[in-house]
Design a protein around this motif. Structure first.
Motif, PDB file in Angstrom:
ATOM      1  N   THR A   1      80.771  15.856  69.457  1.00  0.00           N
ATOM      2  CA  THR A   1      80.517  14.682  68.952  1.00  0.00           C
ATOM      3  C   THR A   1      81.369  14.503  67.529  1.00  0.00           C
ATOM      4  O   THR A   1      81.462  15.418  66.852  1.00  0.00           O
ATOM      5  CB  THR A   1      78.879  14.369  68.416  1.00  0.00           C
ATOM      6  N   LEU A   2      81.847  13.225  67.504  1.00  0.00           N
ATOM      7  CA  LEU A   2      82.804  12.895  66.204  1.00  0.00           C
ATOM      8  C   LEU A   2      82.051  11.758  65.587  1.00  0.00           C
ATOM      9  O   LEU A   2      81.523  10.709  66.160  1.00  0.00           O
ATOM     10  CB  LEU A   2      84.283  12.520  66.933  1.00  0.00           C
ATOM     11  N   LEU A   3      81.963  12.055  64.437  1.00  0.00           N
ATOM     12  CA  LEU A   3      81.507  11.003  63.550  1.00  0.00           C
ATOM     13  C   LEU A   3      82.589  10.824  62.706  1.00  0.00           C
ATOM     14  O   LEU A   3      82.836  11.653  61.750  1.00  0.00           O
ATOM     15  CB  LEU A   3      80.272  11.509  62.838  1.00  0.00           C
ATOM     16  N   ALA A   4      83.108   9.637  62.433  1.00  0.00           N
ATOM     17  CA  ALA A   4      84.040   9.025  61.560  1.00  0.00           C
ATOM     18  C   ALA A   4      83.628   7.927  60.513  1.00  0.00           C
ATOM     19  O   ALA A   4      82.726   7.144  61.154  1.00  0.00           O
ATOM     20  CB  ALA A   4      85.357   8.625  62.137  1.00  0.00           C
ATOM     21  N   PHE A   5      83.767   8.048  59.567  1.00  0.00           N
ATOM     22  CA  PHE A   5      83.215   7.260  58.345  1.00  0.00           C
ATOM     23  C   PHE A   5      83.991   6.883  57.172  1.00  0.00           C
ATOM     24  O   PHE A   5      84.904   7.393  56.866  1.00  0.00           O
ATOM     25  CB  PHE A   5      81.815   7.824  57.841  1.00  0.00           C
ATOM     26  N   CYS A   6      83.743   5.621  56.735  1.00  0.00           N
ATOM     27  CA  CYS A   6      84.367   4.902  55.535  1.00  0.00           C
ATOM     28  C   CYS A   6      83.170   4.246  55.058  1.00  0.00           C
ATOM     29  O   CYS A   6      82.174   4.345  55.358  1.00  0.00           O
ATOM     30  CB  CYS A   6      85.523   4.168  55.827  1.00  0.00           C
ATOM     31  N   ARG A   7      83.584   3.321  53.862  1.00  0.00           N
ATOM     32  CA  ARG A   7      82.610   2.623  53.235  1.00  0.00           C
ATOM     33  C   ARG A   7      81.743   1.714  54.438  1.00  0.00           C
ATOM     34  O   ARG A   7      80.556   1.653  54.199  1.00  0.00           O
ATOM     35  CB  ARG A   7      83.141   1.841  52.188  1.00  0.00           C
ATOM     36  N   SER A   8      82.568   0.784  55.086  1.00  0.00           N
ATOM     37  CA  SER A   8      81.752  -0.065  55.964  1.00  0.00           C
ATOM     38  C   SER A   8      81.697   0.456  57.191  1.00  0.00           C
ATOM     39  O   SER A   8      80.957   0.008  58.263  1.00  0.00           O
ATOM     40  CB  SER A   8      82.284  -1.430  55.637  1.00  0.00           C
ATOM     41  N   GLY A   9      82.609   1.323  57.783  1.00  0.00           N
ATOM     42  CA  GLY A   9      82.668   1.718  59.364  1.00  0.00           C
ATOM     43  C   GLY A   9      83.876   1.135  59.793  1.00  0.00           C
ATOM     44  O   GLY A   9      84.399   1.440  60.951  1.00  0.00           O
ATOM     45  N   THR A  10      84.507  -0.093  59.227  1.00  0.00           N
ATOM     46  CA  THR A  10      85.447  -0.797  60.055  1.00  0.00           C
ATOM     47  C   THR A  10      86.711  -0.064  60.027  1.00  0.00           C
ATOM     48  O   THR A  10      87.511   0.049  61.198  1.00  0.00           O
ATOM     49  CB  THR A  10      85.595  -2.113  59.348  1.00  0.00           C
ATOM     50  N   ARG A  11      87.425   0.479  58.843  1.00  0.00           N
ATOM     51  CA  ARG A  11      88.422   1.398  58.966  1.00  0.00           C
ATOM     52  C   ARG A  11      88.459   2.498  60.079  1.00  0.00           C
ATOM     53  O   ARG A  11      89.445   2.568  60.841  1.00  0.00           O
ATOM     54  CB  ARG A  11      88.852   1.677  57.683  1.00  0.00           C
ATOM     55  N   SER A  12      87.461   3.101  60.131  1.00  0.00           N
ATOM     56  CA  SER A  12      87.121   4.309  61.012  1.00  0.00           C
ATOM     57  C   SER A  12      86.985   3.859  62.412  1.00  0.00           C
ATOM     58  O   SER A  12      87.694   4.454  63.213  1.00  0.00           O
ATOM     59  CB  SER A  12      85.790   4.998  60.905  1.00  0.00           C
ATOM     60  N   ALA A  13      86.456   2.801  62.445  1.00  0.00           N
ATOM     61  CA  ALA A  13      86.467   2.083  63.965  1.00  0.00           C
ATOM     62  C   ALA A  13      87.899   1.643  64.496  1.00  0.00           C
ATOM     63  O   ALA A  13      88.183   1.956  65.687  1.00  0.00           O
ATOM     64  CB  ALA A  13      85.209   0.972  64.212  1.00  0.00           C
TER      65      ALA A  13
END
Length: 106
Positions: free
Chosen positions: A59-71
């Motif tokens: 499983t990969l979980l990428a995160f940023c403040r809102s999730g948009t940059r990561s997505a």
């Protein structure tokens, strides 16, 4: 795999990348710090591709403040890996993110 796309100091009170890395290491979770500051560049996409490959079936979980940059970084990395533009658009739309800002990169 945990991918942190937040630069240190983005907001007061957020944990530092080093602290997150230490906690991930203690928990036995792979960690990558790929801060995205002003738009997503080729190096960001390459780093996300590498993280995806290293994750394998995990499983990969990428995160940023809102999730948009990561997505967006994940979507562009997937596109570089051969996922179709329609699949990328559908995936982003499914999670409530408008793909229009990166349409020119797809």
């Amino acid at each position: 795999m945990l991918v942190n796309n937040r630069p240190d100091g983005e907001e007061p009170g957020q944990p530092l990348a080093g602290d997150i890395e230490a906690a991930a290491e203690q928990a036995g979770i792979a960690y990558r710090f790929v801060p995205i500051i002003r738009g997503i560049g080729p190096a960001d996409v390459e780093s996300m591709q590498k993280a995806i490959r290293e994750t394998g079936d995990g499983t990969l979980l990428a995160f940023c403040r809102s999730g948009t940059r990561s997505a967006f970084a994940y979507a562009l990395a997937q596109r570089e890996e051969g996922i179709t533009r329609d699949e990328v658009d559908d995936g982003l739309t499914e999670v409530g993110i408008d793909p229009a800002p990166i349409a020119h990169l797809l």
